[in-house]
Design an enzyme around this catalytic site. Structure first.
Site, PDB file in Angstrom:
ATOM      1  N   ALA A  15       0.960  -1.310   0.053  1.00 18.65           N
ATOM      2  CA  ALA A  15       0.043   0.083   0.007  1.00 18.65           C
ATOM      3  C   ALA A  15       0.835   1.285   0.029  1.00 18.65           C
ATOM      4  O   ALA A  15       0.497   2.091   0.555  1.00 18.65           O
ATOM      5  CB  ALA A  15      -0.720  -0.018   1.350  1.00 18.65           C
ATOM      6  N   ARG A  21      -2.979   7.806 -11.103  1.00 20.14           N
ATOM      7  CA  ARG A  21      -4.294   7.894 -12.038  1.00 20.14           C
ATOM      8  C   ARG A  21      -5.510   8.616 -11.589  1.00 20.14           C
ATOM      9  O   ARG A  21      -6.438   8.541 -12.253  1.00 20.14           O
ATOM     10  CB  ARG A  21      -4.328   6.479 -12.866  1.00 20.14           C
ATOM     11  CG  ARG A  21      -3.297   6.399 -14.026  1.00 20.14           C
ATOM     12  CD  ARG A  21      -3.531   5.086 -14.585  1.00 20.14           C
ATOM     13  NE  ARG A  21      -2.963   3.789 -13.967  1.00 20.14           N
ATOM     14  CZ  ARG A  21      -3.406   2.701 -13.985  1.00 20.14           C
ATOM     15  NH1 ARG A  21      -4.406   2.286 -14.880  1.00 20.14           N
ATOM     16  NH2 ARG A  21      -2.778   1.736 -13.262  1.00 20.14           N
ATOM     17  N   GLN A  78       8.098   1.877   3.351  1.00 19.82           N
ATOM     18  CA  GLN A  78       9.117   1.817   1.982  1.00 19.82           C
ATOM     19  C   GLN A  78       9.332   2.948   1.649  1.00 19.82           C
ATOM     20  O   GLN A  78       8.374   4.057   1.248  1.00 19.82           O
ATOM     21  CB  GLN A  78       8.368   1.104   0.868  1.00 19.82           C
ATOM     22  CG  GLN A  78       9.039   0.770  -0.430  1.00 19.82           C
ATOM     23  CD  GLN A  78       8.101   0.361  -1.550  1.00 19.82           C
ATOM     24  OE1 GLN A  78       7.241   0.656  -1.499  1.00 19.82           O
ATOM     25  NE2 GLN A  78       8.761  -0.410  -2.460  1.00 19.82           N
ATOM     26  N   THR A  84       7.076  -3.705  -6.648  1.00 22.46           N
ATOM     27  CA  THR A  84       6.227  -4.334  -5.860  1.00 22.46           C
ATOM     28  C   THR A  84       7.126  -5.614  -4.982  1.00 22.46           C
ATOM     29  O   THR A  84       6.842  -5.636  -3.889  1.00 22.46           O
ATOM     30  CB  THR A  84       5.334  -5.250  -6.519  1.00 22.46           C
ATOM     31  OG1 THR A  84       5.782  -5.906  -7.550  1.00 22.46           O
ATOM     32  CG2 THR A  84       4.241  -4.342  -6.968  1.00 22.46           C
ATOM     33  N   ASP A 111      -5.260  -2.111  -2.814  1.00 26.17           N
ATOM     34  CA  ASP A 111      -6.201  -1.388  -3.838  1.00 26.17           C
ATOM     35  C   ASP A 111      -6.805  -2.186  -4.629  1.00 26.17           C
ATOM     36  O   ASP A 111      -7.674  -2.079  -5.444  1.00 26.17           O
ATOM     37  CB  ASP A 111      -5.415  -0.424  -4.877  1.00 26.17           C
ATOM     38  CG  ASP A 111      -4.236  -1.115  -5.667  1.00 26.17           C
ATOM     39  OD1 ASP A 111      -4.161  -2.427  -5.307  1.00 26.17           O
ATOM     40  OD2 ASP A 111      -3.971  -0.744  -6.627  1.00 26.17           O
ATOM     41  N   ASN A 178      -2.064 -11.969 -14.148  1.00 26.01           N
ATOM     42  CA  ASN A 178      -1.701 -11.907 -12.864  1.00 26.01           C
ATOM     43  C   ASN A 178      -2.647 -10.998 -12.057  1.00 26.01           C
ATOM     44  O   ASN A 178      -2.695  -9.839 -12.232  1.00 26.01           O
ATOM     45  CB  ASN A 178      -0.214 -11.583 -12.757  1.00 26.01           C
ATOM     46  CG  ASN A 178      -0.007 -11.339 -11.132  1.00 26.01           C
ATOM     47  OD1 ASN A 178      -0.620 -11.959 -10.364  1.00 26.01           O
ATOM     48  ND2 ASN A 178       1.281 -10.644 -10.971  1.00 26.01           N
ATOM     49  N   TYR A 375     -40.627  24.948  11.885  1.00 27.59           N
ATOM     50  CA  TYR A 375     -39.143  24.799  11.931  1.00 27.59           C
ATOM     51  C   TYR A 375     -39.121  24.633  13.864  1.00 27.59           C
ATOM     52  O   TYR A 375     -39.530  25.544  14.502  1.00 27.59           O
ATOM     53  CB  TYR A 375     -38.222  25.917  11.930  1.00 27.59           C
ATOM     54  CG  TYR A 375     -36.919  25.805  12.483  1.00 27.59           C
ATOM     55  CD1 TYR A 375     -35.994  24.808  12.227  1.00 27.59           C
ATOM     56  CD2 TYR A 375     -36.309  26.811  13.276  1.00 27.59           C
ATOM     57  CE1 TYR A 375     -34.842  24.611  12.762  1.00 27.59           C
ATOM     58  CE2 TYR A 375     -35.257  26.755  14.050  1.00 27.59           C
ATOM     59  CZ  TYR A 375     -34.303  25.851  13.740  1.00 27.59           C
ATOM     60  OH  TYR A 375     -33.151  25.432  14.360  1.00 27.59           O
ATOM     61  N   ALA A 432     -53.744  30.338  17.812  1.00 23.57           N
ATOM     62  CA  ALA A 432     -53.065  30.620  16.338  1.00 23.57           C
ATOM     63  C   ALA A 432     -52.682  31.903  16.366  1.00 23.57           C
ATOM     64  O   ALA A 432     -53.172  33.073  16.863  1.00 23.57           O
ATOM     65  CB  ALA A 432     -53.999  30.208  15.426  1.00 23.57           C
TER      66      ALA A 432
HETATM   67  C1  UD1 Z   1       0.980  -5.539 -10.434  1.00 19.95           C
HETATM   68  C2  UD1 Z   1       1.765  -6.790 -11.057  1.00 19.95           C
HETATM   69  C3  UD1 Z   1       0.872  -7.239 -12.406  1.00 19.95           C
HETATM   70  C4  UD1 Z   1      -0.427  -7.508 -11.844  1.00 19.95           C
HETATM   71  C5  UD1 Z   1      -1.117  -6.374 -11.388  1.00 19.95           C
HETATM   72  C6  UD1 Z   1      -2.348  -6.718 -10.951  1.00 19.95           C
HETATM   73  C7  UD1 Z   1       4.062  -6.369 -10.549  1.00 19.95           C
HETATM   74  C8  UD1 Z   1       5.443  -5.931 -11.024  1.00 19.95           C
HETATM   75  N1  UD1 Z   1       3.079  -6.162 -11.258  1.00 19.95           N
HETATM   76  O1  UD1 Z   1       1.080  -4.628 -11.488  1.00 19.95           O
HETATM   77  O2  UD1 Z   1       1.670  -8.328 -12.831  1.00 19.95           O
HETATM   78  O3  UD1 Z   1      -0.973  -7.763 -13.221  1.00 19.95           O
HETATM   79  O4  UD1 Z   1      -0.379  -5.800 -10.247  1.00 19.95           O
HETATM   80  O5  UD1 Z   1      -3.177  -5.649 -10.032  1.00 19.95           O
HETATM   81  O6  UD1 Z   1       3.995  -6.713  -9.394  1.00 19.95           O
HETATM   82  N2  UD1 Z   1       3.506  -0.899  -4.265  1.00 19.95           N
HETATM   83  C9  UD1 Z   1       4.078  -0.627  -3.297  1.00 19.95           C
HETATM   84  N3  UD1 Z   1       5.420  -0.129  -3.801  1.00 19.95           N
HETATM   85  C10 UD1 Z   1       5.952  -0.108  -4.690  1.00 19.95           C
HETATM   86  C11 UD1 Z   1       5.195  -0.416  -5.859  1.00 19.95           C
HETATM   87  C12 UD1 Z   1       3.867  -0.721  -5.466  1.00 19.95           C
HETATM   88  O7  UD1 Z   1       3.684  -0.551  -2.157  1.00 19.95           O
HETATM   89  O8  UD1 Z   1       7.155   0.555  -5.008  1.00 19.95           O
HETATM   90  C13 UD1 Z   1       1.928  -1.072  -4.128  1.00 19.95           C
HETATM   91  C14 UD1 Z   1       0.944  -0.407  -4.827  1.00 19.95           C
HETATM   92  O9  UD1 Z   1       0.756   0.537  -3.890  1.00 19.95           O
HETATM   93  C15 UD1 Z   1      -0.386  -1.450  -4.981  1.00 19.95           C
HETATM   94  C16 UD1 Z   1       0.476  -2.622  -5.361  1.00 19.95           C
HETATM   95  O10 UD1 Z   1       1.787  -2.500  -4.952  1.00 19.95           O
HETATM   96  O11 UD1 Z   1      -1.175  -1.443  -4.107  1.00 19.95           O
HETATM   97  C17 UD1 Z   1       0.442  -2.893  -6.916  1.00 19.95           C
HETATM   98  O12 UD1 Z   1       1.465  -1.898  -7.474  1.00 19.95           O
HETATM   99  P1  UD1 Z   1       1.134  -1.388  -8.842  1.00 19.95           P
HETATM  100  O13 UD1 Z   1       1.922  -0.518  -9.211  1.00 19.95           O
HETATM  101  O14 UD1 Z   1      -0.519  -1.126  -8.700  1.00 19.95           O
HETATM  102  O15 UD1 Z   1       1.311  -2.680  -9.927  1.00 19.95           O
HETATM  103  P2  UD1 Z   1       0.590  -3.146 -11.303  1.00 19.95           P
HETATM  104  O16 UD1 Z   1       1.403  -2.094 -12.360  1.00 19.95           O
HETATM  105  O17 UD1 Z   1      -0.781  -2.815 -10.996  1.00 19.95           O
HETATM  106 CA    CA Z   2      -2.540  -1.933  -9.550  1.00 20.64          CA
END
Ligand code: UD1
Ligand code: CA
Length: 472
Positions: A15, A21, A78, A84, A111, A178, A375, A432
């Protein structure tokens, strides 16, 4: 609910990302859907499959996230969002210290709020049954869009995930993607996270690259396909937020219907996931019910009613266009049409509030009535009081608010102004058209209107004068 408590399971919730976006000053997981922040649904899910508090990886706006989540998770920080895989590493550093080997780790995204606990349980069961190093949730959405594509070998075994941004045109055609939900054996997860590289189009540490690493070292990877891709829908944009909210509301209404509530047109009702409604209540179209609202049994909620944190008893009739916020409405009351119950309103049993009546910080005793155009603010209204049409409490002198007390059985004639502070004693009558500025003793009649005058024949004389003027 078939979900079990998995005592051997740690949960990591990712998170730290902002969610650009969304075009918002607020991190996406704190955006609300059906009355609760997105992250709350994910915390619920974690709590339904594991008895251990999840570890949430936070970064962007982490003070706000931590304040909202409170004690429901432990936090790994982080500092900068390097992908991720890097995010999971921050949580792993906490878990490695405390976990014995042989545990499992479930990874969720902050999310992605629509996954069913039963689906997570299937994933966990499949992981344990098959003795995979990693079991992931996949799906086949109508449009694979920007999701990572699941690459399988000729025998159907999952071999790797390729991110859409790194995929060849051929790989982009793969329909299975995925979902971003994984169960790992802790040893395989922790043992390989530090081997990830940033050798990809986004220069990030991809968690998804673990698949190929695990495969290369001879481990098994399994996958189950979610039957409904909505379960893995993430909130990345306002459009997705609206889809997620719609789905949560659909589930809330479906659950309420299965508990015995009638919806005459469920698709038009806006209802938070925090709302409860008793059986045999009937909800008409275009009703909005928000916050910690509870509604009892056998109520009728007519079109256009808007309730916010309202407490509604049994057998209550809320007629068209009624608005109530932070108000208590006891059994068998009848409200509206077009009544406005503002915060601090407390209506006893059998109270009747009619059309175009506004109440604020006022208590109505059992059987009291204000049937039309009034009122009533900062008032204490006794049992069986009757408030006539057009009555107004003049509760505000421009600086302070003052109280009006109408004791039991009082009758207030139409078009009365009650200039507070003022008290009308038990059983008293107010004629009244009166402006009441002094207390009225119990049992008395108070009248303050100017006596009526009669000027006989006045109209005929007036008409005569007028016709003379015209002929001039
Ligand atoms: C990721 C997957 C993708 C998958 C998709 C599903 C990877 C590289 N890709 O892509 O294969 O289809 O989710 O929804 O994992 N986050 C962090 N720190 C970071 C980056 C991300 O905490 O440095 C968190 C984001 O807040 C989010 C989650 O990890 O909650 C997923 O990250 P996001 O950037 O949305 O990955 P996707 O591009 O959607
Ligand atoms: Ca995502």
């Amino acid at each position: 609910m078939t979900a079990l408590m998995n005592t051997n399971l740690d949960v990591i919730i990712l998170a730290a990302g902002l969610g650009t976006r969304m075009k918002s000053a607020t991190i996406k997981i704190l955006h609300r859907a059906a009355g609760r922040p997105i992250i709350d649904y994910v915390l619920d899910l974690a709590g339904q499959v594991s008895d251990r508090p999840p570890i949430m990886v936070v970064g962007h706006q982490r003070e706000a996230v931590q304040a909202s989540v409170g004690g429901r998770a432990r936090f790994a920080i982080q500092e900068s969002q390097k992908g991720t895989g890097h995010a999971v590493l921050q949580a792993a550093e906490i878990l490695e210290k405390e976990s014995s080997t042989g545990r499992q780790v479930l990874i969720l995204s902050g999310d992605v709020p629509l996954t069913y606990p039963e689906t997570l349980q299937q994933l966990i069961d499949e992981h344990q049954r098959s003795q995979n190093a990693l079991t992931l949730l996949t799906m086949k959405p109508a449009d694979p869009g920007m999701y990572g594509r699941v690459v399988r070998d000729a025998g159907g075994a999952v071999i790797r995930i390729v991110e859409a941004k790194d995929a060849t045109d051929e790989e982009k055609k793969i329909g299975e993607v995925n979902a971003g939900i994984y169960v790992f054996d802790s040893a395989h997860l922790f043992g390989n996270l530090r081997n990830l590289s940033t050798n990809n189009s986004q220069g990030e540490y991809y968690l998804t690259d673990l698949l190929a690493l695990l495969r290369d070292s001879g481990h098994r990877i399994g996958a189950i396909v979610a039957s409904d891709p909505i379960e893995a829908l993430g909130v990345n944009s306002r459009a997705e937020l609206a889809t997620v909210e719609g789905e949560i509301q659909r589930r809330v209404v479906t659950k309420l219907m299965s508990d015995g509530v009638t919806f005459r047109n469920p698709a038009t009702v806006v209802i938070d996931s925090t709302v409860s409604i008793g059986n045999d209540s009937v909800v008409y179209p275009y009703v909005t019910i928000e916050g910690a609202t509870t509604i009892g049994s056998r109520c009728v909620i007519e079109p256009g009613v808007h309730l916010i944190n309202a407490t509604v008893g049994d057998d209550v009739h809320l007629k068209t266009g009624t608005v109530a916020e932070d108000a208590l409405i006891e059994n068998e009351a009848s409200i509206g049409p077009y009544a406005h119950l503002r915060p601090g309103t407390r209506l006893g049993r059998h109270v009747k509030i009619g059309n175009f009546v506004e109440t604020k910080k006022s208590i109505f005793g059992e059987g009291a009535k204000a049937s039309h155009l009034a009122y009533i603010g900062d008032a204490e209204v006794g049992a069986d009081v009757n408030i006539g049409a057009g009555t107004i409490t003049c509760n505000y002198d421009g600086v302070n608010k003052h109280k009006t007390v109408l004791e039991d059985g009082v009758f207030i004639g139409s078009d009365t102004q009650l200039v507070a502070p003022v008290r009308v004693g038990k059983g008293a009558y107010v004629g009244a058209g009166s402006t009441i500025t002094k207390d009225v003793p119990a049992g008395a009649l108070a009248l303050s209107r100017t006596p009526q005058r009669i000027i006989a024949g006045w109209a005929a004389r007036k008409r005569e004068d007028r016709s003379k003027e015209k002929t001039k």
